[in-house]
Design a protein around this motif. Structure first.
Motif, PDB file in Angstrom:
ATOM      1  N   ASP B 184      37.141   4.732  21.715  1.00 56.03           N
ATOM      2  CA  ASP B 184      35.713   4.025  21.925  1.00 56.03           C
ATOM      3  C   ASP B 184      34.592   5.003  22.659  1.00 56.03           C
ATOM      4  OD1 ASP B 184      36.570   1.710  20.353  1.00 56.03           O
ATOM      5  OD2 ASP B 184      37.038   0.695  22.322  1.00 56.03           O
ATOM      6  N   VAL B 185      35.056   5.517  23.636  1.00 55.53           N
ATOM      7  CA  VAL B 185      34.315   6.404  24.375  1.00 55.53           C
ATOM      8  C   VAL B 185      33.712   7.565  23.768  1.00 55.53           C
ATOM      9  CG1 VAL B 185      33.908   7.762  26.616  1.00 55.53           C
ATOM     10  CG2 VAL B 185      35.271   5.776  26.768  1.00 55.53           C
ATOM     11  N   ALA B 187      33.578   7.716  20.332  1.00 57.75           N
ATOM     12  CA  ALA B 187      32.889   7.248  19.320  1.00 57.75           C
ATOM     13  C   ALA B 187      31.687   6.930  19.652  1.00 57.75           C
ATOM     14  CB  ALA B 187      33.526   6.014  18.659  1.00 57.75           C
ATOM     15  N   ALA B 188      31.533   6.488  20.836  1.00 59.76           N
ATOM     16  CA  ALA B 188      29.870   5.848  21.232  1.00 59.76           C
ATOM     17  C   ALA B 188      29.091   7.241  21.699  1.00 59.76           C
ATOM     18  CB  ALA B 188      30.197   5.071  22.539  1.00 59.76           C
ATOM     19  N   HIS B 189      29.635   8.306  22.308  1.00 59.20           N
ATOM     20  CA  HIS B 189      29.104   9.381  22.723  1.00 59.20           C
ATOM     21  C   HIS B 189      28.727  10.352  21.389  1.00 59.20           C
ATOM     22  CE1 HIS B 189      28.463   9.275  26.963  1.00 59.20           C
ATOM     23  NE2 HIS B 189      29.644   8.682  27.081  1.00 59.20           N
ATOM     24  N   GLY B 191      28.615   9.358  18.363  1.00 57.38           N
ATOM     25  CA  GLY B 191      27.995   8.814  17.428  1.00 57.38           C
ATOM     26  C   GLY B 191      28.762   8.748  15.982  1.00 57.38           C
ATOM     27  N   GLU B 193      32.489   6.934  14.081  1.00 65.91           N
ATOM     28  CA  GLU B 193      33.357   5.675  13.944  1.00 65.91           C
ATOM     29  C   GLU B 193      34.422   5.927  14.903  1.00 65.91           C
ATOM     30  OE1 GLU B 193      33.473   3.119  11.298  1.00 65.91           O
ATOM     31  OE2 GLU B 193      31.452   3.799  11.059  1.00 65.91           O
ATOM     32  N   ARG B 194      35.121   4.623  15.396  1.00 66.91           N
ATOM     33  CA  ARG B 194      36.253   4.880  16.445  1.00 66.91           C
ATOM     34  C   ARG B 194      37.397   5.302  15.386  1.00 66.91           C
ATOM     35  NH1 ARG B 194      40.511   1.768  17.855  1.00 66.91           N
ATOM     36  NH2 ARG B 194      41.299   1.694  19.879  1.00 66.91           N
TER      37      ARG B 194
END
Lengths: 229, 229
Positions: B184-185, B187-189, B191, B193-194
């Motif tokens: 998740d981390v 993927a967020a950073h 940009g 998909e998980r």
């Protein structure tokens, strides 16, 4: 006792890494170093050449040799054939041809490998096993214009990889390493989830400017390619 | 015109790759080659040494020099700091520290880096951007026993990577490349998909046997590390 270039190199390197000769330091001349080590100038020269090749020092014809401000990091990887990679890890090796067809080169391959319209290729898919477990999936194309004998080669006996190394040992290659998600075919062959992150290598090789082969290798999940410097 | 070792090397290599001297061929002696090229024996020696280092020929003290049956393939990669990697691709570079803490080294890190119980470390996470888009996520640990000045270094101004290269330029490293699924981390950073497949490098470095840093780098999806031989 004779002073070898390895002694000289090790001593210079230890002075650099212990900061006696810090980044940017102008080193003594080869003549001075040879005198201080009690060795031939050629010995110092060889040591310096290796330190320069490794990106530790920077040699300029008139300005002399300096310790680099930041070394050029370079990592080298031996690329063994997969059988040797597996056997060196202490496992038993086996390969199996999954599929083999002869066809016209598809457009993407013609563009990638600089083939002509109508050039024929062998398309092979092959699995490599370590101790019986899936290890690597190979998707390979071989140019029949360059290597017509690939049409009848016995790839069940010798893997395409080893056949090519024996047939065209000194090719030039472009290699790219990347990560890819397992599609359904890879997931089935490698025994992993669809979407699993796989380490992938793509290699295109030429011999004397003529296309030899294009291969895409996908390792089982968790594979690591390691080195030191 | 003077014959250089590069001329000699190129000529020998062309005879090998064109199969005039096929795999396994015993080459003429250095004395004979020097006579035929009209150059010093040292010139031939240097050419042979490079061909040997590159895994093309195999030199044995008494048995002479032979063309290898299969060359030792070796791929080398320059490992630039990420700013230079991005700028060389023609993009603008920016970094941002995501988080920074000082803590006792966790058990896995103590084991991995040979730290002592109670050794303190800086833990940093950092993003690198190319033309404003996420490029690489960095998760780094720096040993404060070896580098106490890391506690107060201005990592907003200079990235941890470049600060370390400037502070400890000549460390030894272990590097591993692999593929990993984005959590998740990441993927967020980045940009993405998980679960996206990411190309990952892990590097552990020491200086004079003392732990410097452990870093895990994850590139945006699609990153390729390329080379030729």
């Amino acid at each position: 006792m004779t002073v070898t270039f390895r002694d000289v190199k090790a001593d210079i390197l230890s002075r650099i890494t212990s900061d006696v000769w810090g980044p940017g330091t102008l080193l003594p001349s080869e003549v001075e170093l040879a005198a201080s080590y009690g060795c031939a100038r050629a010995t110092v020269n060889r040591a310096m050449r290796e330190l320069s090749d490794e990106g530790i020092v920077e040699r300029r014809r008139k300005a002399g040799t300096r310790v680099r401000m930041a070394p050029l990091r370079q990592a080298s990887f031996h690329i063994p054939v997969v059988r040797i990679e597996i056997e060196e890890a202490g496992a038993s090796y086996r390969h199996a041809i999954v599929d083999r067809t002869v066809q016209d080169a598809p457009d993407w391959l013609r563009a990638r490998m600089q083939l002509d319209v109508g050039d024929r290729v062998v398309h092979l898919t092959c699995m490599h096993f370590a101790d019986g477990a899936p290890y690597q999936f190979e998707d390979r194309w071989i140019s029949l214009s360059t290597l017509p004998q690939a049409e009848t080669a016995d790839f069940d006996r010798i893997s395409p990889n080893e056949w090519l190394v024996a047939t065209v040992p000194f090719s030039n290659a472009e290699i790219a390493f990347s990560a890819a998600a397992a599609d359904d075919v890879l997931a089935a062959h490698l025994g992993c989830e669809r979407g699993a992150a796989l380490f992938v290598a793509e290699r295109a090789t030429w011999w004397q400017g003529r296309a030899i082969t294009h291969v895409r290798l996908a390792w089982r999940p968790g594979h690591r390619m390691m080195t030191r410097y």
